[in-house]
Design a protein around this motif. Structure first.
Motif, PDB file in Angstrom:
ATOM      1  N   ARG A  69       0.846  -1.203   0.000  1.00 21.00           N
ATOM      2  CA  ARG A  69       0.000   0.000   0.000  1.00 21.00           C
ATOM      3  C   ARG A  69       0.882   1.255   0.000  1.00 21.00           C
ATOM      4  NH1 ARG A  69      -5.279  -0.949   1.325  1.00 21.00           N
ATOM      5  NH2 ARG A  69      -5.551   1.222   1.925  1.00 21.00           N
ATOM      6  N   PHE A  70       0.494   2.209  -0.840  1.00 24.24           N
ATOM      7  CA  PHE A  70       1.161   3.524  -0.875  1.00 24.24           C
ATOM      8  C   PHE A  70       0.207   4.500  -1.549  1.00 24.24           C
ATOM      9  CE2 PHE A  70       2.827   0.876  -4.381  1.00 24.24           C
ATOM     10  CZ  PHE A  70       2.287   1.545  -5.465  1.00 24.24           C
ATOM     11  N   ASP A  71       0.452   5.791  -1.332  1.00 28.04           N
ATOM     12  CA  ASP A  71      -0.327   6.826  -2.009  1.00 28.04           C
ATOM     13  C   ASP A  71       0.273   7.064  -3.389  1.00 28.04           C
ATOM     14  OD1 ASP A  71      -1.995   7.161   0.158  1.00 28.04           O
ATOM     15  OD2 ASP A  71      -0.738   8.716   1.059  1.00 28.04           O
ATOM     16  N   TYR A  72      -0.590   7.123  -4.388  1.00 25.27           N
ATOM     17  CA  TYR A  72      -0.137   7.309  -5.769  1.00 25.27           C
ATOM     18  C   TYR A  72      -0.542   8.697  -6.244  1.00 25.27           C
ATOM     19  CZ  TYR A  72      -0.118   6.739 -10.878  1.00 25.27           C
ATOM     20  OH  TYR A  72       0.082   6.892 -12.220  1.00 25.27           O
ATOM     21  N   VAL A  73       0.408   9.460  -6.739  1.00 24.01           N
ATOM     22  CA  VAL A  73       0.112  10.806  -7.255  1.00 24.01           C
ATOM     23  C   VAL A  73       0.731  10.960  -8.637  1.00 24.01           C
ATOM     24  CG1 VAL A  73      -0.170  11.982  -5.048  1.00 24.01           C
ATOM     25  CG2 VAL A  73       2.115  11.697  -6.004  1.00 24.01           C
ATOM     26  N   MET A  74       0.060  11.727  -9.494  1.00 21.91           N
ATOM     27  CA  MET A  74       0.546  11.950 -10.853  1.00 21.91           C
ATOM     28  C   MET A  74       0.535  13.451 -11.135  1.00 21.91           C
ATOM     29  SD  MET A  74      -0.829  10.423 -14.504  1.00 21.91           S
ATOM     30  CE  MET A  74       0.011   8.848 -14.458  1.00 21.91           C
ATOM     31  N   PRO A  75       1.609  14.154 -10.795  1.00 19.20           N
ATOM     32  CA  PRO A  75       1.662  15.606 -11.032  1.00 19.20           C
ATOM     33  C   PRO A  75       1.692  15.925 -12.522  1.00 19.20           C
ATOM     34  CG  PRO A  75       3.793  14.796 -10.316  1.00 19.20           C
ATOM     35  CD  PRO A  75       2.848  13.653 -10.165  1.00 19.20           C
ATOM     36  N   LYS A  76       1.242  17.154 -12.857  1.00 17.43           N
ATOM     37  CA  LYS A  76       1.184  17.575 -14.257  1.00 17.43           C
ATOM     38  C   LYS A  76       2.413  18.366 -14.689  1.00 17.43           C
ATOM     39  CE  LYS A  76      -3.028  15.960 -14.772  1.00 17.43           C
ATOM     40  NZ  LYS A  76      -3.313  14.790 -15.638  1.00 17.43           N
ATOM     41  N   THR A  77       3.145  18.900 -13.710  1.00 16.54           N
ATOM     42  CA  THR A  77       4.307  19.711 -14.065  1.00 16.54           C
ATOM     43  C   THR A  77       5.535  19.230 -13.298  1.00 16.54           C
ATOM     44  OG1 THR A  77       4.038  21.350 -12.299  1.00 16.54           O
ATOM     45  CG2 THR A  77       2.790  21.711 -14.352  1.00 16.54           C
ATOM     46  N   LEU A  78       6.696  19.607 -13.814  1.00 16.53           N
ATOM     47  CA  LEU A  78       7.949  19.242 -13.167  1.00 16.53           C
ATOM     48  C   LEU A  78       8.069  19.909 -11.801  1.00 16.53           C
ATOM     49  CD1 LEU A  78      10.694  17.823 -13.355  1.00 16.53           C
ATOM     50  CD2 LEU A  78      11.575  19.863 -14.503  1.00 16.53           C
ATOM     51  N   ASP A  79       7.652  21.182 -11.727  1.00 14.64           N
ATOM     52  CA  ASP A  79       7.716  21.887 -10.438  1.00 14.64           C
ATOM     53  C   ASP A  79       6.856  21.187  -9.389  1.00 14.64           C
ATOM     54  OD1 ASP A  79       9.481  23.726 -11.420  1.00 14.64           O
ATOM     55  OD2 ASP A  79       7.956  25.238 -11.878  1.00 14.64           O
ATOM     56  N   ASP A  80       5.663  20.735  -9.804  1.00 16.56           N
ATOM     57  CA  ASP A  80       4.794  20.022  -8.860  1.00 16.56           C
ATOM     58  C   ASP A  80       5.447  18.721  -8.387  1.00 16.56           C
ATOM     59  OD1 ASP A  80       2.917  21.982  -9.050  1.00 16.56           O
ATOM     60  OD2 ASP A  80       1.618  20.908 -10.468  1.00 16.56           O
ATOM     61  N   ALA A  81       6.087  18.025  -9.305  1.00 17.70           N
ATOM     62  CA  ALA A  81       6.741  16.768  -8.940  1.00 17.70           C
ATOM     63  C   ALA A  81       7.877  17.007  -7.949  1.00 17.70           C
ATOM     64  CB  ALA A  81       7.279  16.078 -10.197  1.00 17.70           C
ATOM     65  N   LEU A  82       8.673  18.030  -8.212  1.00 15.06           N
ATOM     66  CA  LEU A  82       9.782  18.337  -7.308  1.00 15.06           C
ATOM     67  C   LEU A  82       9.269  18.824  -5.954  1.00 15.06           C
ATOM     68  CD1 LEU A  82      12.165  20.050  -9.877  1.00 15.06           C
ATOM     69  CD2 LEU A  82      12.602  17.919  -8.661  1.00 15.06           C
ATOM     70  N   ALA A  83       8.158  19.584  -5.966  1.00 12.75           N
ATOM     71  CA  ALA A  83       7.586  20.046  -4.701  1.00 12.75           C
ATOM     72  C   ALA A  83       7.090  18.862  -3.865  1.00 12.75           C
ATOM     73  CB  ALA A  83       6.440  21.022  -4.975  1.00 12.75           C
ATOM     74  N   LEU A  85       9.293  15.430 -21.093  1.00 19.37           N
ATOM     75  CA  LEU A  85      10.392  14.707 -20.437  1.00 19.37           C
ATOM     76  C   LEU A  85      10.862  13.494 -21.238  1.00 19.37           C
ATOM     77  CD1 LEU A  85       9.396  14.775 -16.643  1.00 19.37           C
ATOM     78  CD2 LEU A  85      10.794  16.390 -17.947  1.00 19.37           C
ATOM     79  N   ASN A  86      10.265  13.269 -22.392  1.00 18.31           N
ATOM     80  CA  ASN A  86      10.651  12.096 -23.196  1.00 18.31           C
ATOM     81  C   ASN A  86      11.326  12.489 -24.505  1.00 18.31           C
ATOM     82  OD1 ASN A  86       8.442  13.209 -24.409  1.00 18.31           O
ATOM     83  ND2 ASN A  86       7.440  11.249 -24.869  1.00 18.31           N
ATOM     84  N   ALA A  87      11.925  13.690 -24.521  1.00 20.33           N
ATOM     85  CA  ALA A  87      12.484  14.204 -25.771  1.00 20.33           C
ATOM     86  C   ALA A  87      13.908  13.706 -26.007  1.00 20.33           C
ATOM     87  CB  ALA A  87      12.474  15.727 -25.740  1.00 20.33           C
ATOM     88  N   ILE A  88      14.246  13.576 -27.301  1.00 20.53           N
ATOM     89  CA  ILE A  88      15.615  13.338 -27.754  1.00 20.53           C
ATOM     90  C   ILE A  88      15.950  14.470 -28.708  1.00 20.53           C
ATOM     91  CG2 ILE A  88      17.163  11.836 -29.063  1.00 20.53           C
ATOM     92  CD1 ILE A  88      15.403   9.477 -28.280  1.00 20.53           C
ATOM     93  N   SER A  89      17.049  15.191 -28.438  1.00 20.16           N
ATOM     94  CA  SER A  89      17.434  16.279 -29.337  1.00 20.16           C
ATOM     95  C   SER A  89      18.942  16.245 -29.559  1.00 20.16           C
ATOM     96  CB  SER A  89      17.019  17.637 -28.752  1.00 20.16           C
ATOM     97  OG  SER A  89      17.717  17.907 -27.549  1.00 20.16           O
ATOM     98  N   TYR A  90      19.356  16.799 -30.697  1.00 17.83           N
ATOM     99  CA  TYR A  90      20.797  16.844 -31.012  1.00 17.83           C
ATOM    100  C   TYR A  90      21.091  18.061 -31.863  1.00 17.83           C
ATOM    101  CZ  TYR A  90      25.333  15.793 -33.044  1.00 17.83           C
ATOM    102  OH  TYR A  90      26.641  15.877 -33.448  1.00 17.83           O
TER     103      TYR A  90
END
Length: 253
Positions: A10-24, A66-71
Motif C-alpha cells: 500500500r502507498f499513495d499514488y500521485v501523478m503531477p502535471k508539471t515538473l515543479d509540482d513533482a519536485l515540490a 520529459l521524453n524528448a531526444i534532441s541533437y
C-alpha cells in the motif's frame, strides 16, 4: 519453492502535471517518496519487498516534454528522463552519431521492457549489470540534476557511488542526460556478454570509443561494467585513456 512475486504494497499514488509540482511533492515527502518513470525495475522491487516501501509514489508520466531526444552540433545529444529504451534504440540521430548508445539500448531486456523502461531509470537504479552506463562513460556524458537548491551538471563517472547507489539526494531527480558531440572520425561500440544476450543481465558489458586518423590514435576510451565483481570501486565503470599520437595497435594492450 520460493515465491518471488506478491501484490503491491500500500502507498499513495500521485501523478503531477508539471515538473515543479513533482519536485515540490518530492521535497514535501522527503525520504518517504519514490519517483516512477518506466517502473520496470521499481515495480518488481516493490512486489518482492526488495526495497523500503515508500509512502508516496510520484508518477512522472503525465509531465510533458520529459521524453524528448534532441541533437545539435553545439550542445550535443540530450535525452529526457522519460525517454524509453526502445526510443533510444530506434532514434536515427543516436544511431548515426552515437551508435554505442543504440547498441546498449538494443541489448537491454525484451522488447516489451524496452518499450516501457527508460534509459534514465536504468542509470538511476545503478545496478552493477546496467547496460546503459559503459557507453555513456566512454562518451564523457553528463547528467543534469534538479532539486530544491537548483540545477547542477555532473559527469557520469561521478554519478555512481556504489551498487544501486548514486549521488542523487532524496529530494532530487535526474532531469537530463547530456552527451557532448564526438570529435571528427570517431567510432564507438558496445559489446555485451550474457547467456541469452538481451534476455539476461550482462556478465560483462564493455564499450569503447576512439578517434584516429591515418592509423594514429588520437583518443580512445574504454568503459566496462562487471556483474561478477563486488565492491564499489571494482564495479564502477573504469576508463582508460591513452596518450594521443600513438599508433592504434600499440595503444591497445
Amino acid at each position: 519453492m520460493a515465491v518471488f512475486y506478491r501484490k503491491l504494497p500500500r502507498f499513495d499514488y500521485v501523478m503531477p502535471k508539471t515538473l515543479d509540482d513533482a519536485l515540490a511533492l518530492l521535497n514535501e515527502h522527503k525520504g518517504t517518496a519514490r519517483l516512477l518513470a518506466g517502473g520496470t525495475d521499481l515495480i518488481p522491487q516493490l512486489k518482492q519487498r526488495a526495497i523500503n516501501v515508500p509512502r508516496h509514489l510520484i508518477d512522472l508520466k503525465a509531465i510533458k516534454g520529459l521524453n524528448a531526444i534532441s541533437y545539435d552540433e553545439q550542445s550535443g545529444l540530450r535525452i529526457g528522463p522519460l525517454t524509453t529504451i526502445s526510443a533510444i534504440e530506434q532514434s536515427p540521430v543516436i544511431r548515426e552519431h552515437f551508435p554505442s548508445i543504440a547498441q546498449a539500448a538494443s541489448g537491454m531486456a525484451a522488447p516489451q521492457i524496452r518499450n516501457r523502461g527508460t534509459f534514465a531509470g536504468n542509470i538511476c537504479n545503478a545496478v552493477p549489470s546496467a547496460d546503459s552506463a559503459p557507453a555513456l562513460l566512454t562518451l564523457e556524458a553528463f547528467v543534469k540534476i534538479k532539486g530544491p537548491k537548483g540545477e547542477c551538471i555532473v559527469p557520469i563517472d561521478q554519478f555512481f557511488t556504489g551498487p544501486c547507489e548514486t549521488i542523487l539526494e532524496k529530494e532530487e531527480m535526474l532531469l537530463e542526460i547530456v552527451v557532448p558531440k564526438s570529435p571528427p572520425r570517431s567510432r564507438g561500440v558496445y559489446l555485451k556478454l550474457a547467456p541469452r544476450h538481451s534476455m539476461d543481465l550482462a556478465i560483462v558489458g564493455v564499450a569503447a570509443h576512439g578517434a584516429y586518423v591515418d592509423g594514429i590514435c588520437k583518443d580512445i576510451r574504454i568503459g566496462e561494467r562487471l556483474k561478477l565483481f563486488s565492491g564499489v570501486r571494482n564495479q564502477r565503470l573504469k576508463s582508460l585513456k591513452r596518450q594521443p599520437g600513438q599508433p592504434l595497435q600499440s595503444a591497445i594492450p
